[in-house]
Structure formats: C-alpha cells, structure tokens
Design a protein around this motif. Structure first.
Motif, mmCIF file in Angstrom:
data_model
loop_
_atom_site.group_PDB
_atom_site.id
_atom_site.type_symbol
_atom_site.label_atom_id
_atom_site.label_comp_id
_atom_site.label_asym_id
_atom_site.label_seq_id
_atom_site.Cartn_x
_atom_site.Cartn_y
_atom_site.Cartn_z
ATOM 1 N N TRP A 182 0.850 -1.203 0.000
ATOM 2 C CA TRP A 182 0.000 0.000 0.000
ATOM 3 C C TRP A 182 0.880 1.245 0.000
ATOM 4 C CZ3 TRP A 182 -0.989 2.786 4.970
ATOM 5 C CH2 TRP A 182 -1.912 3.839 4.836
ATOM 6 N N GLY A 183 0.604 2.159 -0.926
ATOM 7 C CA GLY A 183 1.346 3.412 -0.915
ATOM 8 C C GLY A 183 2.754 3.289 -1.431
ATOM 9 N N VAL A 184 2.926 2.608 -2.566
ATOM 10 C CA VAL A 184 4.209 2.604 -3.267
ATOM 11 C C VAL A 184 3.962 3.121 -4.679
ATOM 12 C CG1 VAL A 184 5.043 0.638 -1.928
ATOM 13 C CG2 VAL A 184 4.036 0.242 -4.176
ATOM 14 N N GLY A 185 5.026 3.586 -5.344
ATOM 15 C CA GLY A 185 4.878 4.092 -6.692
ATOM 16 C C GLY A 185 4.607 2.961 -7.685
ATOM 17 N N GLY A 190 -4.852 2.579 -7.919
ATOM 18 C CA GLY A 190 -4.142 3.770 -7.472
ATOM 19 C C GLY A 190 -5.002 4.654 -6.592
ATOM 20 N N PHE A 191 -4.341 5.538 -5.865
ATOM 21 C CA PHE A 191 -5.024 6.402 -4.907
ATOM 22 C C PHE A 191 -4.898 7.880 -5.272
ATOM 23 C CE2 PHE A 191 -2.877 2.904 -2.413
ATOM 24 C CZ PHE A 191 -3.917 2.014 -2.581
ATOM 25 N N TYR A 192 -3.672 8.330 -5.571
ATOM 26 C CA TYR A 192 -3.451 9.720 -5.959
ATOM 27 C C TYR A 192 -2.114 9.823 -6.677
ATOM 28 C CZ TYR A 192 -0.471 9.898 -1.770
ATOM 29 O OH TYR A 192 0.495 9.652 -0.825
ATOM 30 N N ARG A 193 -1.918 10.944 -7.382
ATOM 31 C CA ARG A 193 -0.646 11.195 -8.073
ATOM 32 C C ARG A 193 0.227 12.130 -7.245
ATOM 33 N NH1 ARG A 193 -0.921 10.311 -14.077
ATOM 34 N NH2 ARG A 193 -3.116 10.169 -14.655
ATOM 35 N N TYR A 253 6.616 25.121 -10.297
ATOM 36 C CA TYR A 253 6.393 24.027 -11.234
ATOM 37 C C TYR A 253 7.090 24.355 -12.542
ATOM 38 C CZ TYR A 253 3.161 22.643 -7.689
ATOM 39 O OH TYR A 253 2.637 22.261 -6.481
ATOM 40 N N PRO A 254 8.036 23.515 -12.981
ATOM 41 C CA PRO A 254 8.837 23.833 -14.171
ATOM 42 C C PRO A 254 7.966 24.008 -15.411
ATOM 43 C CG PRO A 254 9.147 21.548 -13.492
ATOM 44 C CD PRO A 254 8.389 22.209 -12.397
ATOM 45 N N SER A 255 8.350 24.957 -16.245
ATOM 46 C CA SER A 255 7.534 25.291 -17.409
ATOM 47 C C SER A 255 7.447 24.151 -18.410
ATOM 48 C CB SER A 255 8.087 26.547 -18.086
ATOM 49 O OG SER A 255 9.416 26.336 -18.533
ATOM 50 N N GLU A 256 8.453 23.246 -18.439
ATOM 51 C CA GLU A 256 8.392 22.110 -19.363
ATOM 52 C C GLU A 256 7.337 21.084 -18.949
ATOM 53 O OE1 GLU A 256 12.938 22.811 -18.768
ATOM 54 O OE2 GLU A 256 11.103 22.963 -17.580
ATOM 55 N N GLY A 257 6.945 21.127 -17.675
ATOM 56 C CA GLY A 257 5.996 20.160 -17.130
ATOM 57 C C GLY A 257 6.583 19.433 -15.941
ATOM 58 N N SER A 258 5.723 18.776 -15.182
ATOM 59 C CA SER A 258 6.144 18.047 -13.984
ATOM 60 C C SER A 258 6.021 16.546 -14.188
ATOM 61 C CB SER A 258 5.271 18.449 -12.785
ATOM 62 O OG SER A 258 5.523 19.771 -12.393
ATOM 63 N N GLY A 259 6.993 15.839 -13.650
ATOM 64 C CA GLY A 259 6.873 14.393 -13.595
ATOM 65 C C GLY A 259 5.862 13.996 -12.535
ATOM 66 N N TRP A 260 5.467 12.747 -12.539
ATOM 67 C CA TRP A 260 4.447 12.299 -11.594
ATOM 68 C C TRP A 260 4.620 10.800 -11.325
ATOM 69 C CZ3 TRP A 260 1.668 8.478 -13.993
ATOM 70 C CH2 TRP A 260 1.634 8.516 -15.400
ATOM 71 N N GLU A 261 4.001 10.380 -10.251
ATOM 72 C CA GLU A 261 3.945 8.966 -9.888
ATOM 73 C C GLU A 261 2.584 8.699 -9.280
ATOM 74 O OE1 GLU A 261 4.564 5.920 -10.390
ATOM 75 O OE2 GLU A 261 6.627 5.786 -9.640
ATOM 76 N N ILE A 262 1.989 7.578 -9.641
ATOM 77 C CA ILE A 262 0.739 7.153 -9.008
ATOM 78 C C ILE A 262 1.076 6.287 -7.804
ATOM 79 C CG2 ILE A 262 -1.424 5.890 -9.275
ATOM 80 C CD1 ILE A 262 -1.381 6.472 -12.219
ATOM 81 N N MET A 263 0.548 6.664 -6.656
ATOM 82 C CA MET A 263 0.703 5.837 -5.467
ATOM 83 C C MET A 263 -0.372 4.757 -5.500
ATOM 84 S SD MET A 263 3.301 7.353 -4.434
ATOM 85 C CE MET A 263 3.635 6.444 -2.918
#
Length: 349
Positions: free
Chosen positions: A96-99, A138-141, A251-261
């Motif tokens: 629970w709660g890992v990327g 998933g729960f949130y990004r 937040y960088p103008s190129e965009g942000s990386g993300w991960e779903i928990m």
C-alpha cells in the motif's frame, strides 16, 4: 403402529441432532474466538512517510476496529529488496502506498493477486490496472516540483529556477538538494522525469551537470523540502508539499513528472479476507478526502479544495510518461546512477 411411532420418533431425534450440530457450528464460526483469530491481523508494507500513513490508518481503525494492521514502513529501495527477497515466503498481505514503477516490478515477478475492490466503478480509469480483475489500484498522483525558500535564495544570491534547464546553471553550484532515487520514491520520480524529458544519452549528460550543483542527496523525499524549509539550503528538487510554511512551490515550465501511489494484494494462499477489506477501504469514499490533502489528483472526485501550493490546474502540468518503461529499466538506471553520483549520497545511521 407402535413400530411406526418408534420410527417417526427416531427420525425426529436424528433431524433434531443435525439441527443442533449445525447450530453449534454456526455459533463457533461467529464466536469472539473466531473474530479475534489470525485472519483479522494483516501485515501491510508501505513506503509512505510514517506521519502520512498514520493519518490514513486512523481512519481505517475507526471504520474497522476489529482488524489489526501490522504496518511495515521503509524507504522504497529497502522495501523493494525485502519484498523480492520474500517472494518464496511472502510476509506481507497488502502492499500500500508505493509508486507504480515499483509495483509493476512486483507484478512482473508474480508477487501479486488480482482483485477488484468494492467501489472500483467510481474510480478514474487511469488509476486502475486495465486487466479484469486488476492487479493494482491507485489512490493519488505525486507531482514533482521545486521547493524554494525565498529568504535563503536571497541570502545565497541564487534566483528561483523556473525550468528544468535552469537547474544545471553554475549559479546553483552546491545550492540544490534532491532525494536519492535508490532510497526515495520521490527521487525515483524525479530521475525518470529527466529520462522522459531527454533521450537517455542527454539525460546522463544533464545529470552529470546537475550533480555539480547538488550539495547532497537526501535519504527520503520529505527530508529534501524540510531542509529547504529550515533555510539550510535554498532549493530542493522534490514533490509538491502543502505542509511546509516557508516554501514557494515552483512548477517547471516544461511540465512536472508524476507517480501514481498504488496498492495491491500480495500473492498468498489463501488471501485473508481482512486484506481484501483493507484494499476496499484504501479506495473508499472514507479515505479519499484524506488523500486529497496530499494531492488534488485523486482517483475519485472528492470536492476538496486544492491544497496550498498546487497549481490551479495540476492535470495540465503533467508530462506524458510511461511508468512501464521506468519499471523495466529501473534496476539498470539506478545501478548507473549509484556508480556516478554516490559520492554525495547522505549516509544513514
């Protein structure tokens, strides 16, 4: 007639005996001794920050006080090694709660049991494995961002960065901190963000330049922005965090990386009913508003206001990423990262 009466009496006695035996069996199955059995104690492995996990688990304990959760909390690198080492005799019931990048690694090693939690039909499909039943939900990004202490930036004479490219400017020499991707889910997210922005050769060139500007790599993601919040360093490369008061999130103008928990059931025989109950709760209306305090990008609509420090349209900030590529290349890239940059890794006690 007497013979017939005796036969009817014997049949009545037999039926009565069967009814009594069944009734006793039902009572035993529903007795307090059964509800306090091992099936109501589960082991949950998580890489969530301990304080964050405790907030969520308070809700679980209120909803399901009869279930005892043995929580094992570790940095993602250590947790991944433990889960893989235990694959022949798994100790966890739930992850629970890992990327997602890490969970895909467990799935590919046949460590998960598919399960569709109650309420899955209310979830955003992007947060659910496409197979039926799904192997993970998933729960949130989590969203990557630069945490900046304005006072420390002025004191050090460094401007707030606006782009990923800004971070390799020599003006930031030894003014940046970032999580170690070998131990931190946030660090891993940042690392693979760069491999999505650049081809692999250019990503390593970028990281070589970034390394010159890094003071050191923290053990976990929370430490990075906490050090910036305290004023010890002006800029951190980490995740959006609404809990720290002295920070500006950029937040960088190129965009942000993300991960779903995400979460999943561990492959065991049998899977405990309480483990399924935990995953039902983990995507429930009960806990989803608590996830929304961590990120506005939740698996269900909650109606909660956007946490402080997040962009008004966080969805538009996301880079296009392929978590499966990160999972497939994770070990190789982390080994190379360790070889190149281990000299600035913060040591653990």
């Amino acid at each position: 007639m007497a013979h017939l009466a005796r036969s009817r009496y014997a049949l009545w006695l037999l039926i009565s005996l069967v009814v009594i035996v069944v009734a006793i069996a039902l009572v035993l199955l529903q007795s307090p001794a059964s509800s306090a059995s091992e099936t109501d104690t589960i082991t949950v492995y998580t890489a969530l920050d301990a304080e964050e996990a405790a907030i969520y688990l308070r809700d679980f304990n209120l909803v399901f006080p009869e279930i005892t959760v043995n929580l094992v909390q570790q940095p993602i690198g250590q947790l991944t090694e433990q889960i893989l080492a235990e694959q022949d005799a798994p100790q966890a019931d739930v992850i629970w709660g890992v990327g997602l990048r890490n969970l895909l690694l467990f799935e590919w090693n046949d460590l998960l049991t598919p399960y569709a939690p109650i309420g899955i039909e209310r979830m955003d499909p992007r947060f659910v494995d496409t197979r039926i039943p799904p192997y993970w939900v998933g729960f949130y990004r989590v969203l990557s961002a630069f945490c900046v202490n304005p006072d420390a930036s002025v004191r050090r004479g460094v401007p707030p960065p606006r782009t990923w490219e800004d971070l390799i400017d020599p003006v930031y020499r030894r003014n940046l901190v970032m999580p170690n991707p070998n131990t931190s889910s946030v660090g891993l997210m940042v690392l693979f963000t760069l491999f999505e922005l650049y081809d692999e050769r250019d990503a390593w060139r970028y990281l070589d330049e970034l390394h010159k500007n890094i003071a050191f790599y923290t053990v976990d993601g929370a430490q990075t922005c906490e050090l910036v919040d305290s004023g010890r360093y002006p800029i951190g490369i980490g995740k959006a965090d609404a809990s720290l008061v002295n920070l500006q999130m950029i937040y960088p103008s190129e965009g942000s990386g993300w991960e779903i928990m995400v979460g999943a059931l561990v492959r065991k025989d049998p899977v405990q009913p309480a483990a399924r109950t935990f995953l039902d709760w983990a995507v429930s209306k009960s806990v989803m508003p608590l996830y929304a305090r961590e990120s506005p990008l939740t698996a269900m609509q909650t109606g909660a206001s956007i946490p402080s420090g997040f962009p008004a349209n966080a969805e538009a900030q996301l880079l296009k990423q392929d978590p499966s590529w990160g999972a497939a290349n994770r070990s190789r890239i982390l080994r190379e990262w360790q070889r190149r940059y281990n000299d600035k890794v913060m040591k653990t006690n």
